[in-house]
Structures are given as C-alpha cells and as structure tokens.
Design a protein around this motif. Structure first.
Motif, PDB file in Angstrom:
ATOM      1  N   GLY A 237     -36.501 -32.172   3.584  1.00  0.00           N
ATOM      2  CA  GLY A 237     -37.137 -32.941   4.638  1.00  0.00           C
ATOM      3  C   GLY A 237     -38.343 -32.288   5.262  1.00  0.00           C
ATOM      4  O   GLY A 237     -39.171 -32.977   5.869  1.00  0.00           O
ATOM      5  N   HIS A 238     -38.500 -30.965   5.125  1.00  0.00           N
ATOM      6  CA  HIS A 238     -39.692 -30.363   5.742  1.00  0.00           C
ATOM      7  C   HIS A 238     -40.969 -30.697   4.975  1.00  0.00           C
ATOM      8  O   HIS A 238     -42.059 -30.390   5.447  1.00  0.00           O
ATOM      9  N   HIS A 239     -40.840 -31.324   3.818  1.00  0.00           N
ATOM     10  CA  HIS A 239     -42.018 -31.826   3.102  1.00  0.00           C
ATOM     11  C   HIS A 239     -42.331 -33.278   3.475  1.00  0.00           C
ATOM     12  O   HIS A 239     -43.352 -33.817   3.047  1.00  0.00           O
ATOM     13  N   TYR A 240     -41.447 -33.897   4.259  1.00  0.00           N
ATOM     14  CA  TYR A 240     -41.596 -35.311   4.584  1.00  0.00           C
ATOM     15  C   TYR A 240     -42.191 -35.546   5.973  1.00  0.00           C
ATOM     16  O   TYR A 240     -42.294 -36.691   6.410  1.00  0.00           O
ATOM     17  N   TYR A 241     -42.561 -34.475   6.660  1.00  0.00           N
ATOM     18  CA  TYR A 241     -43.024 -34.633   8.037  1.00  0.00           C
ATOM     19  C   TYR A 241     -44.202 -35.598   8.167  1.00  0.00           C
ATOM     20  O   TYR A 241     -44.231 -36.444   9.049  1.00  0.00           O
ATOM     21  N   PHE A 242     -45.202 -35.431   7.306  1.00  0.00           N
ATOM     22  CA  PHE A 242     -46.487 -36.105   7.530  1.00  0.00           C
ATOM     23  C   PHE A 242     -46.942 -36.951   6.345  1.00  0.00           C
ATOM     24  O   PHE A 242     -48.123 -37.070   6.078  1.00  0.00           O
ATOM     25  N   ILE A 243     -45.986 -37.543   5.597  1.00  0.00           N
ATOM     26  CA  ILE A 243     -46.379 -38.335   4.428  1.00  0.00           C
ATOM     27  C   ILE A 243     -46.105 -39.824   4.630  1.00  0.00           C
ATOM     28  O   ILE A 243     -46.286 -40.605   3.702  1.00  0.00           O
ATOM     29  N   GLY A 244     -45.646 -40.209   5.828  1.00  0.00           N
ATOM     30  CA  GLY A 244     -45.393 -41.624   6.092  1.00  0.00           C
ATOM     31  C   GLY A 244     -43.935 -42.007   6.072  1.00  0.00           C
ATOM     32  O   GLY A 244     -43.607 -43.201   6.131  1.00  0.00           O
ATOM     33  N   THR A 245     -43.021 -41.030   6.014  1.00  0.00           N
ATOM     34  CA  THR A 245     -41.581 -41.308   6.042  1.00  0.00           C
ATOM     35  C   THR A 245     -41.107 -41.437   7.492  1.00  0.00           C
ATOM     36  O   THR A 245     -41.803 -41.049   8.419  1.00  0.00           O
ATOM     37  N   PRO A 246     -39.881 -41.955   7.718  1.00  0.00           N
ATOM     38  CA  PRO A 246     -39.378 -42.119   9.091  1.00  0.00           C
ATOM     39  C   PRO A 246     -39.323 -40.794   9.860  1.00  0.00           C
ATOM     40  O   PRO A 246     -39.181 -39.719   9.279  1.00  0.00           O
ATOM     41  N   ARG A 247     -39.364 -40.905  11.199  1.00  0.00           N
ATOM     42  CA  ARG A 247     -39.443 -39.725  12.060  1.00  0.00           C
ATOM     43  C   ARG A 247     -38.174 -38.875  12.030  1.00  0.00           C
ATOM     44  O   ARG A 247     -38.213 -37.700  12.391  1.00  0.00           O
ATOM     45  N   TYR A 248     -37.041 -39.465  11.599  1.00  0.00           N
ATOM     46  CA  TYR A 248     -35.810 -38.660  11.601  1.00  0.00           C
ATOM     47  C   TYR A 248     -35.890 -37.467  10.657  1.00  0.00           C
ATOM     48  O   TYR A 248     -35.142 -36.510  10.775  1.00  0.00           O
ATOM     49  N   TRP A 249     -36.853 -37.482   9.706  1.00  0.00           N
ATOM     50  CA  TRP A 249     -37.006 -36.330   8.817  1.00  0.00           C
ATOM     51  C   TRP A 249     -37.517 -35.109   9.566  1.00  0.00           C
ATOM     52  O   TRP A 249     -37.333 -33.972   9.113  1.00  0.00           O
TER      53      TRP A 249
END
Length: 455
Positions: A237-249
């Motif tokens: 999930g630390h790769h999902y912070y700023f790619i457009g995925t939901p904020r819960y990541w």
C-alpha cells in the motif's frame, strides 16, 4: 560438492558476473549524466541507460537465485537434479531473451512501464523459461530422498516469484490500474517472495558455515517467513498513496510499512546469533562475511532506510526523488546482491576444486564494495534531501534543482568507482577459480559440518 548436476550452478553464476559488470557500466553512464556530463546521450540517452541499468539488475539477480537453487536443491533433496540438460537449455533461453530485451531498449522497443520495460512478446518467453526452471527444481524436490524447510521455502519463494510476474501482464489502458498491478510485481517481489528466497539461502549458508543445528536455524526461518507475509503483502500500500487509489491505502500502507523492517531486523539478529553460536571456524571465512554482512546491510538498506521515507507524511515530499535511489541502492545491495555473492563465495571452491576463497583480493572485494556502497548511499541521501528541500518545500522548478544538485553526483561517482574496484576484485577471483572441474565428495564428506539435526 555432492552431486554432478550441481555444476550447472557455475554457468548461472558466470552469467551473473557478466551481467553485473554490464549493469555497472550503465550506472556510471547515468552518474555522469546526473553530474552534468551526459557525453553518451547521442548513443545511449539517459532513459535508455536507466531502463537497461534496472533491468540488468533484475536479470542478474534472477540468474543468481536460479544458480543458488541449482546448487542448493540437489543437496537438500539428496539427489541429482531431475533434468540437468534442461537447466542448460533454460539458461541459454534466459540469456537470449535478456540480450534481445537490452538491444531492444536501445532501439526504443519496450512497453515504457517503469521497472517492467521488457516488451510484451518477451514477457511470455520469460514466463515459459521460469516455468521450466520451477518444474526442474520442483521435480527434484518431489523425487528427493528428504524434504527440508530450507528447500521448501526456497522452492515456494521462487514459485511465487514466477506467479507474481503475471499481474504485470494484465492488459489495461488505465494508468491507475496499470500502476496498481505493476506494484504487485515489483513490491511483492522485492519486499515479499524474494525475502523468502533470501531467508532460505541464508538458512542454507548458516547451516553449512556455522555448525549450528539445522533444527535451530530453520525455526528462525519460520519466524522470518511469518514477518515477511505479515508486513510485506499489505505493505504494498505504500506504493498506492498518490496513484489515484482510495485514501484508505494511506493508513494501510503506512501501518504495515512500519512493520516491514521487523523481518529484516529478524534476519540480522538471526544471522549474527547463528554465527556467534557456531562453535567452529569454517575455512571459508569470506563466505561467512558475505552471509552475515548481507543480513546486516539488508536491515540498514531495506528495513531502516525504507521505513525512513515510506510513511505517508514523509513520502508526500520524498516520493519520486533521489531519496528513493538512496533506499533502493542500499536495499538491493544488502538484501539480494550480497546474498548472491555469498552463495557464489561458498559454492565456488566446491564447484571448481580450487581453494582461492582466502586470497587477499577476496577480502578486498568484500570491504571495498561495502564501503563504496555505503558512501554512494550517503551521497544519494545528501542529493535527495537537497532535492526535497529545494523542489518540494521551496518550490524551485525541477530542472533548476537538478542543476543545483549536480555537484553531489561527483560524490556518487567517486563512491561508485570505489564500489566498482571491489566488484572487479570479486569477478577477478571468480575467474581465477576457473571452470567447474572439482571432484565430487562422498555423501558423508559432503555432509560433514552440516550441523543438521534431521529427523
């Protein structure tokens, strides 16, 4: 060396040395470009050098893991490799695919996806090649006289590495979807199943080098596997912070990334404890140095430095900067490059029958390469922090910042030159060992000093 088919490992290790050397050449080209002297741009543009540098890293590490498996699995399974000739065919096919990919990069033939640039037709060939490798070692384990924890962790680590390559091949035209699946490959390799491979190789080396009972060492291996899966999977999930995925990541990635250093800390404690607990001095001291050094440096690079910039509050500033390069260089070196060099150092005297592991050049290679990598990491850290302050905090434009931090790359280049001399000494030692012509040891002799307590 106990079995004739273990000799195939030497050819994988030789391929490692060649590809590693080529990777360093492209790294130096990139360093010169960052320092403001992109003299090769007309022939090798920066983006081509970068793609080649990172893909050569993956390729030579995979060759090293395969060579390690072909050396370890027959001994752990207590039988010859199931299809020895297939191993040579598989290596030739892997080299052919890799060479084609590298040449293709220079002619702009790639997918253009960071870390997964290899063209799609070659992806399918890679999958076929790795499946042949998995089938070979899988049949060796299945038909073996014994099954050990070390061999099973190594096998399933390699099997999952093969399966987790597939999500990166899912077709999509959506950038967020593509990034989401791409990190299943990149993260779950280097911070997931590759850690299983690392733990298994460390387990084998510590059993052989320290004299500690197999039962004790393999109990530690269970702990490391547990920490790896507890933290590594959701740590994606630390790769999902700023790619457009939901904020819960942000919450999931931050929390589980904070746990990821525990697996590497466990490895460091595990290796140091086993080395100190061992009641004998193994003649191959340099292999033990690489083994223990791997565990320590992996904690520093992959554990500590990874944690230092993966929390969301920090990563919003460091994301995509040279701070990532700082973490990446030390992490790959400590966790994966060093373990490959450790198994090569242990296996070479047995494969070739020549005891050249205690030469001064072997110690020089160990200390010089590690000092060079530490210095390089520090230089990247200074450049990265400067970039964060100027670009992310003060708002200076990207190209102006790159011009300001050029001076730091002279430090990177000096450290890289020191590192290259160490690796050159290692390669020279490899060459001096010669071809794999060592005599086979009897079963009792090969097991001497194994220190195992097999049921």
């Amino acid at each position: 060396m106990k079995y004739e088919s273990q000799r195939v490992a030497w050819w994988f290790f030789a391929t490692c040395m060649l590809l590693f050397g080529l990777q360093l050449v492209y790294g130096l080209i990139m360093g010169l470009a960052h320092a403001g002297h992109d003299v090769f741009h007309g022939v090798i543009p920066f983006h081509v050098a970068r793609a080649t540098h990172t893909n050569l890293l993956v390729m030579w590490l995979l060759c090293g893991f395969m060579g390690a498996a072909y050396f370890i699995i027959p001994e752990e399974a207590d039988r010859e490799l199931y299809w020895p000739r297939l191993a040579y065919v598989q290596l030739a096919a892997l080299v052919a695919v890799g060479v084609t990919a590298v040449i293709g990069f220079h002619f702009q033939w790639w997918e253009g996806r960071k870390f997964l640039e290899i063209p799609r037709p070659l992806d399918f060939l890679v999958v076929v090649d790795v499946l042949l490798f998995i089938a070979n070692i899988g049949m060796t384990v299945w038909k073996g006289k014994r099954v050990t924890t070390t061999s099973m962790v190594l096998f399933f680590g390699l099997l999952m590495a093969a399966l987790l390559y597939l999500p990166g091949m899912l077709p999509t035209t959506n950038q967020t979807h593509d990034s989401y699946w791409r990190w299943w490959v990149v993260h779950l390799w280097v911070e997931g199943v590759w850690e299983l491979i690392l733990g298994a190789i460390l387990s084998f080396l510590l059993i052989k080098l320290t004299g500690v009972d197999r039962e004790v060492i393999e109990k530690w291996l269970y702990v490391i596997v547990g920490f790896t899966f507890l933290s590594g999977i959701l740590g994606t999930g630390h790769h999902y912070y700023f790619i457009g995925t939901p904020r819960y990541w942000l919450i999931i990635g931050g929390a589980f990334s904070a746990l990821e250093p525990l697996a590497f800390l466990g490895m460091a404690i595990y290796a140091i404890t086993m080395a100190r607990r061992g009641g004998r001095v193994h003649p191959n001291r340099i292999a033990l140095q690489w083994t223990v050094g791997c565990a320590v440096m992996s904690f520093v690079g992959a554990g500590f430095l990874g944690f230092a910039h993966t929390l969301p509050q920090v990563n919003r500033y460091t994301h995509g900067t040279l701070v990532t390069a700082m973490h990446g260089h030390m992490a790959f070196w400590g966790a994966y490059a060093m373990v490959v060099l450790a198994i090569i150092s242990y296996a070479l005297p047995q494969l070739t029958g020549r005891r050249r592991h205690d030469m001064p050049s072997a110690s020089y290679a160990f200390w010089t390469s590690n000092i060079g990598m530490i210095a390089m990491t520090l230089a990247f850290a200074v450049a990265g922090v400067s970039q964060v302050v100027l670009e992310r905090r003060m708002g200076v434009d990207f190209l102006s910042v790159q011009s300001e931090i050029e001076v730091h790359f002279w430090g990177v280049l000096l450290a890289a030159c020191l590192f290259v001399t160490g690796i050159s000494a290692f390669v020279w030692n490899f060459i001096r060992h010669g071809r794999p012509v060592g005599e086979l040891a009897g079963a009792d002799e090969a097991a001497a000093g194994d220190g195992r307590a097999d049921a």
